[in-house]
Design a protein around this motif. Sequence first.
Motif, PDB file in Angstrom:
ATOM      1  N   GLY A 106       0.818  -1.212   0.000  1.00  0.00           N
ATOM      2  CA  GLY A 106       0.000   0.000   0.000  1.00  0.00           C
ATOM      3  C   GLY A 106       0.849   1.259   0.000  1.00  0.00           C
ATOM      4  N   PHE A 107       1.904   1.264   0.799  1.00  0.00           N
ATOM      5  CA  PHE A 107       2.790   2.431   0.840  1.00  0.00           C
ATOM      6  C   PHE A 107       3.523   2.600  -0.486  1.00  0.00           C
ATOM      7  CE2 PHE A 107       2.249   1.896   5.451  1.00  0.00           C
ATOM      8  CZ  PHE A 107       2.064   3.216   5.838  1.00  0.00           C
ATOM      9  N   ALA A 108       3.943   1.489  -1.081  1.00  0.00           N
ATOM     10  CA  ALA A 108       4.618   1.559  -2.383  1.00  0.00           C
ATOM     11  C   ALA A 108       3.660   2.074  -3.452  1.00  0.00           C
ATOM     12  CB  ALA A 108       5.160   0.181  -2.775  1.00  0.00           C
ATOM     13  N   PHE A 109       2.430   1.552  -3.441  1.00  0.00           N
ATOM     14  CA  PHE A 109       1.430   2.003  -4.414  1.00  0.00           C
ATOM     15  C   PHE A 109       1.107   3.482  -4.222  1.00  0.00           C
ATOM     16  CE2 PHE A 109      -0.325  -2.593  -4.400  1.00  0.00           C
ATOM     17  CZ  PHE A 109       0.607  -2.968  -5.353  1.00  0.00           C
ATOM     18  N   ALA A 110       1.037   3.928  -2.966  1.00  0.00           N
ATOM     19  CA  ALA A 110       0.760   5.341  -2.682  1.00  0.00           C
ATOM     20  C   ALA A 110       1.880   6.217  -3.237  1.00  0.00           C
ATOM     21  CB  ALA A 110       0.604   5.561  -1.183  1.00  0.00           C
ATOM     22  N   GLY A 111       3.117   5.770  -3.078  1.00  0.00           N
ATOM     23  CA  GLY A 111       4.246   6.515  -3.634  1.00  0.00           C
ATOM     24  C   GLY A 111       4.169   6.600  -5.145  1.00  0.00           C
ATOM     25  N   TYR A 112       3.789   5.498  -5.768  1.00  0.00           N
ATOM     26  CA  TYR A 112       3.647   5.502  -7.229  1.00  0.00           C
ATOM     27  C   TYR A 112       2.463   6.356  -7.671  1.00  0.00           C
ATOM     28  CZ  TYR A 112       7.234   2.469  -9.199  1.00  0.00           C
ATOM     29  OH  TYR A 112       8.436   1.969  -9.653  1.00  0.00           O
ATOM     30  N   LEU A 113       1.432   6.414  -6.863  1.00  0.00           N
ATOM     31  CA  LEU A 113       0.291   7.278  -7.184  1.00  0.00           C
ATOM     32  C   LEU A 113       0.725   8.742  -7.222  1.00  0.00           C
ATOM     33  CD1 LEU A 113      -2.693   7.949  -7.610  1.00  0.00           C
ATOM     34  CD2 LEU A 113      -3.010   7.784  -5.129  1.00  0.00           C
ATOM     35  N   ILE A 114       1.472   9.160  -6.201  1.00  0.00           N
ATOM     36  CA  ILE A 114       1.960  10.544  -6.164  1.00  0.00           C
ATOM     37  C   ILE A 114       2.880  10.816  -7.348  1.00  0.00           C
ATOM     38  CG2 ILE A 114       3.363  12.187  -4.847  1.00  0.00           C
ATOM     39  CD1 ILE A 114       2.371  10.729  -2.298  1.00  0.00           C
ATOM     40  N   PHE A 115       3.779   9.882  -7.619  1.00  0.00           N
ATOM     41  CA  PHE A 115       4.688  10.013  -8.763  1.00  0.00           C
ATOM     42  C   PHE A 115       3.910  10.147 -10.067  1.00  0.00           C
ATOM     43  CE2 PHE A 115       6.679   7.611 -12.268  1.00  0.00           C
ATOM     44  CZ  PHE A 115       7.772   8.420 -12.515  1.00  0.00           C
ATOM     45  N   THR A 116       2.881   9.310 -10.233  1.00  0.00           N
ATOM     46  CA  THR A 116       2.106   9.317 -11.466  1.00  0.00           C
ATOM     47  C   THR A 116       1.317  10.601 -11.632  1.00  0.00           C
ATOM     48  OG1 THR A 116       1.931   6.899 -11.335  1.00  0.00           O
ATOM     49  CG2 THR A 116       0.442   8.012 -12.848  1.00  0.00           C
ATOM     50  N   LEU A 117       0.860  11.183 -10.527  1.00  0.00           N
ATOM     51  CA  LEU A 117       0.156  12.465 -10.608  1.00  0.00           C
ATOM     52  C   LEU A 117       1.080  13.547 -11.169  1.00  0.00           C
ATOM     53  CD1 LEU A 117      -1.816  12.381  -7.232  1.00  0.00           C
ATOM     54  CD2 LEU A 117      -2.802  12.295  -9.537  1.00  0.00           C
ATOM     55  N   PHE A 118       2.334  13.548 -10.723  1.00  0.00           N
ATOM     56  CA  PHE A 118       3.312  14.490 -11.282  1.00  0.00           C
ATOM     57  C   PHE A 118       3.518  14.235 -12.772  1.00  0.00           C
ATOM     58  CE2 PHE A 118       4.926  14.951  -6.810  1.00  0.00           C
ATOM     59  CZ  PHE A 118       4.727  16.307  -6.718  1.00  0.00           C
ATOM     60  N   MET A 119       3.645  12.956 -13.143  1.00  0.00           N
ATOM     61  CA  MET A 119       3.875  12.597 -14.542  1.00  0.00           C
ATOM     62  C   MET A 119       2.657  12.921 -15.403  1.00  0.00           C
ATOM     63  SD  MET A 119       6.959  11.664 -14.420  1.00  0.00           S
ATOM     64  CE  MET A 119       7.275  10.914 -16.022  1.00  0.00           C
ATOM     65  N   THR A 120       1.469  12.867 -14.812  1.00  0.00           N
ATOM     66  CA  THR A 120       0.254  13.225 -15.550  1.00  0.00           C
ATOM     67  C   THR A 120       0.278  14.695 -15.952  1.00  0.00           C
ATOM     68  OG1 THR A 120      -1.000  11.555 -14.324  1.00  0.00           O
ATOM     69  CG2 THR A 120      -2.269  13.234 -15.482  1.00  0.00           C
ATOM     70  N   ILE A 121       0.799  15.534 -15.057  1.00  0.00           N
ATOM     71  CA  ILE A 121       0.941  16.957 -15.390  1.00  0.00           C
ATOM     72  C   ILE A 121       1.862  17.115 -16.594  1.00  0.00           C
ATOM     73  CG2 ILE A 121       1.804  19.184 -14.566  1.00  0.00           C
ATOM     74  CD1 ILE A 121       1.029  18.290 -11.725  1.00  0.00           C
ATOM     75  N   GLY A 122       2.951  16.354 -16.616  1.00  0.00           N
ATOM     76  CA  GLY A 122       3.863  16.399 -17.754  1.00  0.00           C
ATOM     77  C   GLY A 122       3.210  15.885 -19.027  1.00  0.00           C
ATOM     78  N   ALA A 123       2.365  14.857 -18.893  1.00  0.00           N
ATOM     79  CA  ALA A 123       1.716  14.270 -20.068  1.00  0.00           C
ATOM     80  C   ALA A 123       0.729  15.229 -20.721  1.00  0.00           C
ATOM     81  CB  ALA A 123       1.004  12.980 -19.665  1.00  0.00           C
ATOM     82  N   VAL A 124       0.265  16.220 -19.963  1.00  0.00           N
ATOM     83  CA  VAL A 124      -0.633  17.233 -20.526  1.00  0.00           C
ATOM     84  C   VAL A 124       0.018  17.909 -21.726  1.00  0.00           C
ATOM     85  CG1 VAL A 124      -1.707  19.482 -20.071  1.00  0.00           C
ATOM     86  CG2 VAL A 124      -1.891  17.647 -18.382  1.00  0.00           C
ATOM     87  N   GLU A 125       1.338  18.055 -21.666  1.00  0.00           N
ATOM     88  CA  GLU A 125       2.067  18.717 -22.745  1.00  0.00           C
ATOM     89  C   GLU A 125       2.786  17.720 -23.658  1.00  0.00           C
ATOM     90  OE1 GLU A 125       1.295  21.543 -23.285  1.00  0.00           O
ATOM     91  OE2 GLU A 125       0.560  22.264 -21.361  1.00  0.00           O
ATOM     92  N   ALA A 126       2.347  16.463 -23.632  1.00  0.00           N
ATOM     93  CA  ALA A 126       2.897  15.457 -24.551  1.00  0.00           C
ATOM     94  C   ALA A 126       1.889  15.247 -25.683  1.00  0.00           C
ATOM     95  CB  ALA A 126       3.186  14.159 -23.806  1.00  0.00           C
TER      96      ALA A 126
END
Length: 207
Positions: free
Chosen positions: A111-131
Amino acid sequence: MQTESQTKVKIINADPSAMGLFGLAIVTLVASSQKLGLTEGLSYAIPWAIFLGAFAQLFACIQDSKRNNTFGTTAFGAYAFFWFAMGANWMIKMGVFGSTLAEQTDGKQLGFAFAGYLIFTLFMTIGAVEANKVLLIIFILIDFLFLGLTFDAFGVAPHIFHTIAAYAEMAIGIVSLYGTGASVLNAHFGYTFLPIGKPSGIFRPKA
């Protein structure tokens, strides 16, 4: 007098996005089929997690690094190591490394690992807006996948969040297959054979 001359050589590497997306597509299709109850067990899921989810995306990560693509390098690399870890987790759960490891597992650590990946993916989603739009959809679906996995691992309404994770993962596989085809055919034909959508221009001006 000798005059030294210098020749600059530019090395152009092919875009590895298609290979990375293909690896993501196959492993998520296989893994989601198990979550949805369409298939049973994890024995056949492990090879696809390691060789497609992990190695294919790691290959794309390394090649994107050569192209000075920080976004692609980070995304493919992070998810490649996620699938390496998941393959190992499944093997531990199945007792491949002995009963001691299998008996001492605590799902909340996932759960903690998945939560970390969730936060990471949210940041990457912001980047994907401009992809492009296809990549943005994939990252939004990955957000839902890790949201479901996180709450499921912590035991919060496990059935609901397990279902969210399962359907999000299946959708990731389908959209990633489209992204794979678009990446290959658009580059092969030299024009937009399959549209992927332009950057949104929210965080930086439209080209």
